[in-house]
Every structure is written in structure tokens, then in C-alpha cells.
Design a protein around this motif. Structure first.
Motif, mmCIF file in Angstrom:
data_model
loop_
_atom_site.group_PDB
_atom_site.id
_atom_site.type_symbol
_atom_site.label_atom_id
_atom_site.label_comp_id
_atom_site.label_asym_id
_atom_site.label_seq_id
_atom_site.Cartn_x
_atom_site.Cartn_y
_atom_site.Cartn_z
ATOM 1 N N ARG A 38 -31.814 -33.668 -0.375
ATOM 2 C CA ARG A 38 -32.603 -33.697 -0.404
ATOM 3 C C ARG A 38 -32.846 -34.287 -1.410
ATOM 4 O O ARG A 38 -32.477 -34.370 -2.545
ATOM 5 C CB ARG A 38 -33.334 -31.993 -0.761
ATOM 6 N N ARG A 39 -34.521 -34.907 -1.596
ATOM 7 C CA ARG A 39 -35.058 -35.268 -2.516
ATOM 8 C C ARG A 39 -35.768 -34.436 -4.117
ATOM 9 O O ARG A 39 -36.305 -33.772 -3.552
ATOM 10 C CB ARG A 39 -36.338 -36.512 -2.509
ATOM 11 N N PHE A 40 -34.970 -34.874 -4.854
ATOM 12 C CA PHE A 40 -34.893 -33.662 -5.780
ATOM 13 C C PHE A 40 -36.189 -34.704 -6.902
ATOM 14 O O PHE A 40 -36.737 -33.088 -7.728
ATOM 15 C CB PHE A 40 -34.072 -33.021 -6.539
ATOM 16 N N LEU A 41 -36.127 -35.250 -6.991
ATOM 17 C CA LEU A 41 -37.317 -35.515 -8.631
ATOM 18 C C LEU A 41 -37.956 -37.662 -8.564
ATOM 19 O O LEU A 41 -36.806 -38.163 -7.691
ATOM 20 C CB LEU A 41 -36.524 -35.743 -9.791
ATOM 21 N N VAL A 42 -39.466 -37.595 -8.343
ATOM 22 C CA VAL A 42 -39.742 -39.074 -8.386
ATOM 23 C C VAL A 42 -40.209 -39.415 -10.308
ATOM 24 O O VAL A 42 -40.632 -38.578 -10.921
ATOM 25 C CB VAL A 42 -40.405 -39.249 -7.556
ATOM 26 N N GLY A 43 -39.479 -40.453 -9.938
ATOM 27 C CA GLY A 43 -40.061 -41.118 -11.388
ATOM 28 C C GLY A 43 -40.886 -41.557 -11.487
ATOM 29 O O GLY A 43 -42.181 -42.079 -10.242
ATOM 30 N N PRO A 44 -41.962 -42.603 -12.792
ATOM 31 C CA PRO A 44 -43.257 -42.928 -12.591
ATOM 32 C C PRO A 44 -42.407 -44.383 -12.448
ATOM 33 O O PRO A 44 -42.399 -44.635 -12.134
ATOM 34 C CB PRO A 44 -43.672 -42.644 -14.318
ATOM 35 N N ARG A 45 -44.088 -45.561 -12.584
ATOM 36 C CA ARG A 45 -44.142 -46.527 -11.610
ATOM 37 C C ARG A 45 -43.008 -47.876 -12.711
ATOM 38 O O ARG A 45 -43.196 -47.474 -13.779
ATOM 39 C CB ARG A 45 -45.376 -47.135 -11.837
ATOM 40 N N GLY A 46 -42.752 -48.118 -12.206
ATOM 41 C CA GLY A 46 -41.442 -49.770 -12.700
ATOM 42 C C GLY A 46 -40.358 -48.600 -13.054
ATOM 43 O O GLY A 46 -39.773 -49.306 -13.910
ATOM 44 N N ALA A 47 -40.141 -47.295 -13.174
ATOM 45 C CA ALA A 47 -39.318 -47.497 -13.888
ATOM 46 C C ALA A 47 -38.121 -46.769 -12.910
ATOM 47 O O ALA A 47 -38.073 -46.810 -11.839
ATOM 48 C CB ALA A 47 -39.114 -45.634 -14.043
ATOM 49 N N GLU A 48 -36.745 -47.071 -13.876
ATOM 50 C CA GLU A 48 -35.250 -46.725 -12.531
ATOM 51 C C GLU A 48 -35.216 -45.219 -13.140
ATOM 52 O O GLU A 48 -35.316 -44.685 -14.403
ATOM 53 C CB GLU A 48 -34.315 -47.495 -13.041
ATOM 54 N N ILE A 49 -34.517 -44.478 -12.506
ATOM 55 C CA ILE A 49 -33.433 -42.999 -12.873
ATOM 56 C C ILE A 49 -32.599 -43.501 -13.094
ATOM 57 O O ILE A 49 -32.059 -43.652 -12.322
ATOM 58 C CB ILE A 49 -34.337 -42.152 -12.257
ATOM 59 N N THR A 50 -31.848 -42.476 -14.198
ATOM 60 C CA THR A 50 -30.760 -43.355 -14.759
ATOM 61 C C THR A 50 -30.214 -41.843 -15.764
ATOM 62 O O THR A 50 -30.649 -41.020 -16.555
ATOM 63 C CB THR A 50 -30.714 -44.386 -15.112
ATOM 64 N N GLY A 51 -29.151 -42.057 -15.330
ATOM 65 C CA GLY A 51 -28.081 -41.088 -16.311
ATOM 66 C C GLY A 51 -28.667 -39.674 -15.749
ATOM 67 O O GLY A 51 -29.495 -39.268 -15.748
ATOM 68 N N VAL A 52 -27.473 -38.433 -15.587
ATOM 69 C CA VAL A 52 -27.911 -37.427 -15.899
ATOM 70 C C VAL A 52 -27.026 -36.283 -16.001
ATOM 71 O O VAL A 52 -25.007 -36.425 -15.584
ATOM 72 C CB VAL A 52 -27.873 -37.274 -13.812
ATOM 73 N N VAL A 53 -26.578 -35.472 -16.598
ATOM 74 C CA VAL A 53 -26.012 -34.145 -16.953
ATOM 75 C C VAL A 53 -26.382 -33.065 -17.238
ATOM 76 O O VAL A 53 -28.060 -33.184 -17.485
ATOM 77 C CB VAL A 53 -24.952 -34.923 -18.311
ATOM 78 N N THR A 54 -25.833 -31.771 -17.253
ATOM 79 C CA THR A 54 -26.595 -30.552 -17.087
ATOM 80 C C THR A 54 -24.997 -29.751 -18.705
ATOM 81 O O THR A 54 -24.191 -30.832 -19.063
ATOM 82 C CB THR A 54 -26.027 -29.333 -16.041
ATOM 83 N N THR A 55 -25.919 -29.015 -18.843
ATOM 84 C CA THR A 55 -25.169 -27.878 -20.238
ATOM 85 C C THR A 55 -24.009 -27.397 -19.506
ATOM 86 O O THR A 55 -24.125 -28.214 -18.081
ATOM 87 C CB THR A 55 -26.223 -26.955 -20.619
ATOM 88 N N PRO A 56 -23.584 -26.752 -20.108
ATOM 89 C CA PRO A 56 -22.095 -26.340 -19.222
ATOM 90 C C PRO A 56 -22.438 -25.408 -18.431
ATOM 91 O O PRO A 56 -21.889 -25.174 -17.404
ATOM 92 C CB PRO A 56 -21.248 -26.238 -19.983
ATOM 93 N N ASP A 57 -23.916 -24.147 -18.899
ATOM 94 C CA ASP A 57 -23.634 -23.223 -17.708
ATOM 95 C C ASP A 57 -24.980 -23.478 -16.746
ATOM 96 O O ASP A 57 -25.077 -22.817 -15.306
ATOM 97 C CB ASP A 57 -24.847 -22.268 -18.045
#
Length: 651
Positions: free
Chosen positions: A574-593
Motif C-alpha cells: 500500500r502507498r503510505f506517503l507521497v512527497g512534494p514536486r521534484g523530490a525524492e523520498i529517502t531515509g527512513v527509521v523509527t524510534t524503538p517503539d
């Protein structure tokens, strides 16, 4: 990953291969193994199920039984659904779109001062080089969260460490870069590198805080070298001290708590005006040429003149270890892990030994794995680095769905003195050529790697390919990319053999009937990839700005770059997020919880064929995210994603 997309350049140099080895391409391997129709018919779910059946788990080949359509909208009987949010639609809007019940907060955009008394961001790009060195860098990429404190405290306070891959020269300077000066070189170098910054949750929001840990590592920070290629090696003797890290793409984090930055498109910073200069065979294999990527730093700084200072090249292309908990520590380039265009460094532990996966992001290049020779805790107890002791391998994918890791070790196979190899340092300095020699399989821009914490399966994104020999894909050409998965023999990630299959074929079924995705999950050019602790696979896209939203390229239905979540067992996406124009979506991490997610939005507002071309006079031609300042400019930024009810991200 994206690289410097200058306002007049719409060809990504990663799409241009420098591999002339003639090694057997993966699309031929794929055809020999199963035939085109069988691979295509599998789409997402059948391919996934076939792999699991091969490995002794689920064995169905019925798409309906595996979750309905190729994207997967059901779940395994008796299995609690892993994905619970409502898929968002593709978008071309200049904003962040998240599912109902989620919020998105901009945290640390480019130019944020590291300390409250530091130099403030100037929206006209008039900050000096010295000021930029005290601010968050540009073009955020790979990132990790290091908790400060145990238990609940570690979910509310920690260090964010993030890479800055490159700069947009139109945005970085008030007048662009038509005239190159030493001040502009210095400011560009200060915009690169790594940021370490403390963040905390307070009053329902996240913020950055003054901290003894806050610091920048830039293109001029002193660095050390460790491993077979020492700082004393003749190939590293240049006309200036060893310093800096450049074009840091994805990242890694070690079991002992350090951060690893990855030098990717380092070749593009070097150039020369010397008409007599031509690249050596080794330099050409790494894509070095007189023009570089158009930075033209060599016009003002002789450090980057490849004719006058050729050994400076050899100081780049490494994995760089940084201790975020010790602001006085010197970054160390770990040479045993090889020299190439590192897209990332995914660390895993097996039998007590460290394992590091890394893709070489260029069309027709390879996938690598480093395996420590002894338990990493033993080396740490002796005060030695586990990353200096082990074997570097490169992957070969065979016809029958099996594969092998081929050692890049001096004296083994073709890597002998008789064949022109001097020692292990020589093998590592010329890693690409060593991989050519042993017969590695050329791949279709190998990018991020992630390991499923539930079963140790390994996933690799392949962004796209031109159709030249060497693409890791059943399509020729492959404008959309896909994801490959493998299981190391015996579930042991130190093994030298594996079984592989394709997890998902990306693209738009309106243009390619092979694709088994629909409007809720179509995507192209997978790049970032990461497993959370529950086993959700997060997929981030990097459709080139020369292609994004264009109907004549078959991408108008995909919208802006996005992030999706996948269930590896059912194949649901499933698609979770869409970014603004001209951008790449990159880098992802969560807090331990897993109740706070951090993602990066890189190069919003960059020149695109579809939206237009920014200029120094009008930097807002494509995007004005995130500030929407009528006199400002777009900025890369870290974004905090939270559920309104405080729940686990993705549920």
C-alpha cells in the motif's frame, strides 16, 4: 539515489554504464531459468510465493490464494494483517500526503543551525561557507536514530545522524554557479557530508536541541584510513591532507553503535581543463572524466583537478565510520569493504560475525557482501575494528535460482600477481575491476539492501535500467525497476551460496501488462528499502526528474515520488506517503517503539522536465516546499510521521 541534476542536465550518470567486462547479464540468467512469461505472470505475489515455497515455507502459485490482485489486498489465513492504514492516492501536489489518522511535521530542513546561537538560515541563499558548516547540510539521505536513554526515554530523545548526498547549485548560491569561486567550493563542501543532531519529543512535537553531540562532518573534515589500504599507501598520497567525505547516499549502523556513511557518486566532483589528460583504465571504470558532473570545483580548487592531483580520487569511494557519541572522534574510511559507488551499507550479524551488504549504484554494476572472519565482539575487546578483518565478496546469480558469493581475495581465482594484481590493497582500490575479473553478475543499478528480521531473507532494490547487457530484470529495457530477494544457504548470512527470486516488478500496468499492481500501490524506481521490527518492508521511490509525471515516458499515473509498505508474506503493498514536486523520498527509521518515524525529502524543487527549470532569479519554479516563503526557496528536510492516536506506524 539521485545525484546532481543540474538545471540543464536531465540524464542521470548512474544510468550510463562504465562496465565493459562482458559478464553475463541478469536478464539472460532470468530467461534461462524460467522463461519470460513465467516471471511476468508471477508479478508480485506469485514470485513471492514461489520463493517461499523454494525455501520450504508457503508454496502456492495461485494469485487469488496469495492475496487477490498482484498488489495483494488480502492476508494469510490466521495471520494478523501487518498493514492497517488506508492507501493514499498518487499525487502531483507540492506537499506531503499521508494516510488519514497520520501527521507529518517538518523537523530539520537544510540550513537549520545546529545550536540556537548559530547562524540563522537565510532564504536568499546568502549564508557563507563558514555559516553552512554550522548548519544542517543539504540533500538529506540515509539516516539513523540513536536513542539517548533506555526504555521509554529512548523513544523520546536521541541523536539523528543523516547524510547529505549533494547540493543543487542553482539553489545553493544567490547567483547560481555561472562563476566558480573558492568561496562557492567551500560552501558546497560544507553542504555535503553528515549531520549529527540531538532531537527530542516535547509537547506532542519533535524538536532539535542544543547538545554536546551536535556536529557536522563535511567535505573538509580530517579523516583517517584503516584496513589493507592504509593512509601511507602510495595511491593515497595527494597534494593535500586526507579530508572529507562526499556524495553520502544511504547509510549503515553497526552492532557496536557507530554510523557508516556511504560515498557514492564521488567521481563527479573531479575534472580538469588539461587537454592532454585522458583517464586511465581504472579511472574510466569508475566513470571519471574531464567534465565530471559539472561542479567545476577544479577551476577554483586544485584539490579537484584530476590531472594535477590524481591520487585525491583514490581517497573516495569508501564506507566511512563515524562515532556519533564522541564528537571529537575522527571519521575512519574502512578500506576492507571495497572502493566503489556505495549506495548503502546494511549490517547484519550471523554466528557472531558482522555481515555488510552494499550495492554499487550504476547501470551494470554489482552487489557486494563483506563477512568478518571472527566474532565482532572479540575484535572490539582487543581494541581492533571488526571491519578491518574479513572477506569481501561479489554476487553471481545463476540460471537455476541459485547464486554464489565470489571472494575478492588476492591470490584466489584470477586475482593473482600473474594476472596483474599486486596485493589485497590493489584488489580493494580496483574493486570494480576485481569483480569484473571473477565473473560477477551485472545488475540494474543495485541500490539499498534490507534484511527481514523475521527470517533473515535479504531484499535489494534495482531502480531501473537502459536494457544494456547487465540489467537485473526480465524486462529490456526496464524503466520502472523491481526488487530482488534471496535467502542465504541455511539461513546463515555468512554463507557463500543463496537461493533467489523476484519479490515485485514495479511499474504501471497501463503501459506494461506484466505488472500486477493497481492504483493503490503502483510505483516506479524503488530505491530506499527498510524493514521495521514487525517485518513491514518500507519501499521508497526515486523516479528521475527527467521522467517524473511524464505521459511520454509512461509515468503520469505514478505521481510524485512516494513511500509504500509491503507485507513480505502476503505480497500486499500500500502507498503510505507521497512527497512534494521534484523530490525524492529517502531515509527512513523509527524510534524503538515504532511510534515515531523519520523520513527524508531530498531535492524538492529540483529541475524537472515536467514542471520546469528553477533559476537563481526564480528558485521556486518547481516547488516551494516546505517553507512556502514567497521570497525563499525549496529545502531538503527531515519529516516526522506520527499517528494521531500515538500507535505503531503502519498499523
Amino acid at each position: 539515489m539521485s545525484i546532481d541534476h543540474d538545471s540543464h542536465i536531465h540524464t542521470d550518470p548512474d544510468d550510463i554504464s562504465s562496465n565493459t567486462s562482458g559478464n553475463r547479464p541478469f536478464h539472460e540468467v532470468m530467461a534461462a531459468r524460467a522463461g519470460r512469461r513465467e516471471v511476468v505472470r508471477g508479478g508480485t505475489v506469485v514470485a513471492a510465493a514461489a520463493f517461499l515455497g523454494l525455501a520450504g515455507a508457503v508454496g502456492t502459485t495461485d494469485p487469488a490464494a496469495a492475496g487477490g490482485k498482484g498488489g495483494g489486498h488480502g492476508h494469510w489465513p490466521g495471520k494478523k494483517p501487518l498493514i492497517g492504514f488506508t492507501s493514499v492516492a498518487p499525487s502531483t501536489e507540492d506537499r506531503i500526503t499521508v494516510p488519514p489518522g497520520y501527521t507529518a511535521q517538518v523537523l530539520i530542513p537544510w540550513g537549520t543551525p545546529l545550536h540556537r546561537k548559530g547562524p540563522a538560515w537565510r532564504s536568499d541563499a546568502s549564508n557563507t561557507a563558514a555559516e553552512q558548516a554550522q548548519q544542517v547540510g543539504s540533500h538529506h539521505d540515509g539516516m539513523h536514530f540513536f536513542p539517548l536513554g533506555k526504555g521509554p526515554l529512548g523513544n523520546r530523545r536521541g541523536l539523528l545522524v543523516l547524510n547529505h548526498e549533494y547540493i543543487d547549485r542553482t539553489m545553493h548560491y544567490t547567483d547560481g554557479d555561472a562563476v566558480m569561486t573558492m568561496e562557492k567550493v567551500d560552501k558546497g563542501l560544507a553542504g555535503h557530508g553528515v549531520t549529527v543532531i540531538e532531537v527530542e519529543q516535547a509537547g506532542g512535537k519533535w524538536r532539535h536541541v542544543d547538545s554536546k553531540f551536535n556536529r557536522r562532518v563535511t567535505g573538509t573534515t580530517p579523516v583517517a584510513f584503516s584496513g589493507p589500504v592504509s593512509a601511507r599507501h602510495p595511491a593515497l598520497q595527494a597534494n593535500n591532507p586526507a579530508m572529507g567525505t562526499l556524495n553520502n547516499c544511504s547509510h549503515g549502523f553497526t552492532p557496536w553503535g557507530t554510523y557508516v556513511a556511504c560515498e557514492e557518486n564521488w567521481n563527479g566532483y573531479f575534472g580538469t581543463e588539461d587537454p592532454a589528460w585522458t583517464p586511465t583504465v581504472e579511472q574510466a571504470r569508475y566513470g571519471v572524466n574531464a567534465a565530471g558532473f559539472g561542479y567545476r570545483w577544479h577551476l577554483a580548487d586544485p584539490r579537484f583537478d584530476v590531472a594535477g592531483n590524481p591520487n585525491e580520487l583514490n581517497r573516495f569511494g569508501w564506507l566511512v565510520e563515524i562515532d556519533p557519541m564522541n564528537p571529537r572522534s575522527t571519521p575512519v574510511k574502512r578500506t576492507a569493504l571495497g572502493r566503489f559507488k556505495h549506495e548503502g551499507a546494511t549490517f547484519w550479524e550471523s554466528r557472531g560475525r558482522v555481515v555488510v551488504y552494499s550495492g554499487d549504484d550504476q547501470d551494470g554494476d554489482y552487489l557486494y557482501k563483506f563477512v568478518g572472519d571472527r566474532p565482532w565482539r572479540m575484535y572490539r575487546a582487543l581494541g581492533r575494528s571488526p571491519l578491518d578483518h574479513g572477506t569481501l565478496y561479489v554476487a553471481r546469480f545463476d540460471d537455476d535460482g541459485r547464486g554464489r558469493w565470489l571472494p575478492l581475495a588476492f591470490g584466489r581465482g584470477p586475482l593473482t600477481r600473474a594476472n596483474g594484481w599486486r596485493d589485497q590493497a590493489d584488489v580493494l582500490l580496483r574493486t570494480r575491476q576485481a569483480a569484473d575479473a571473477v565473473g560477477a553478475t551485472p545488475l540494474d543499478r543495485p541500490e539499498w539492501v534490507s534484511v527481514n528480521p523475521k527470517n533473515n531473507d535479504v531484499y535489494l532494490t534495482l531502480t531501473n535500467g537502459s536494457g544494456r547487457p547487465g540489467e537485473v530484470n526480465p524486462r529490456t529495457p526496464n524503466p520502472y525497476g523491481h526488487i530482488v530477494r534471496w535467502r542465504e544457504r541455511g539461513g546463515d548470512n555468512t554463507a557463500t551460496s543463496f537461493d533467489w527470486d523476484i519479490f515485485v516488478l514495479a511499474g504501471d500496468p497501463a503501459y506494461d501488462p506484466q505488472v500486477r499492481l493497481d492504483e493503490s500501490n503502483i510505483f516506479g524506481s524503488p530505491d530506499g528499502i527498510w524493514f521495521d521490527g514487525d517485518g513491514r518492508l518500507w519501499i521508497q521511490t526515486d523516479i528521475s526528474n527527467s521522467t517524473q509525471n511524464r505521459a511520454d515516458r509512461g509515468h503520469e499515473n505514478l505521481g510524485n515520488n512516494a513511500m509504500l509498505a509491503a507485507d513480505p508474506t502476503t505480497g500486499e503493498i500500500r502507498r503510505f506517503l507521497v512527497g512534494p514536486r521534484g523530490a525524492e523520498i529517502t531515509g527512513v527509521v523509527t524510534t524503538p517503539d515504532q511510534r515515531t518515524m523519520f523520513i527524508n525529502v531530498q531535492h524538492p524543487g529540483e529541475s524537472t522536465t515536467f514542471w520546469g527549470t528553477p533559476t537563481p532569479e526564480n528558485p521556486r519554479a518547481v516547488s516551494n516546499w516546505p517553507d512556502f516563503d514567497p521570497a525563499g526557496r525549496p529545502r531538503s528536510a527531515t519529516v516526522v510521521i506520527r499517528k494521531v492516536d500515538g500507535g505503531v506506524i503502519g498499523t
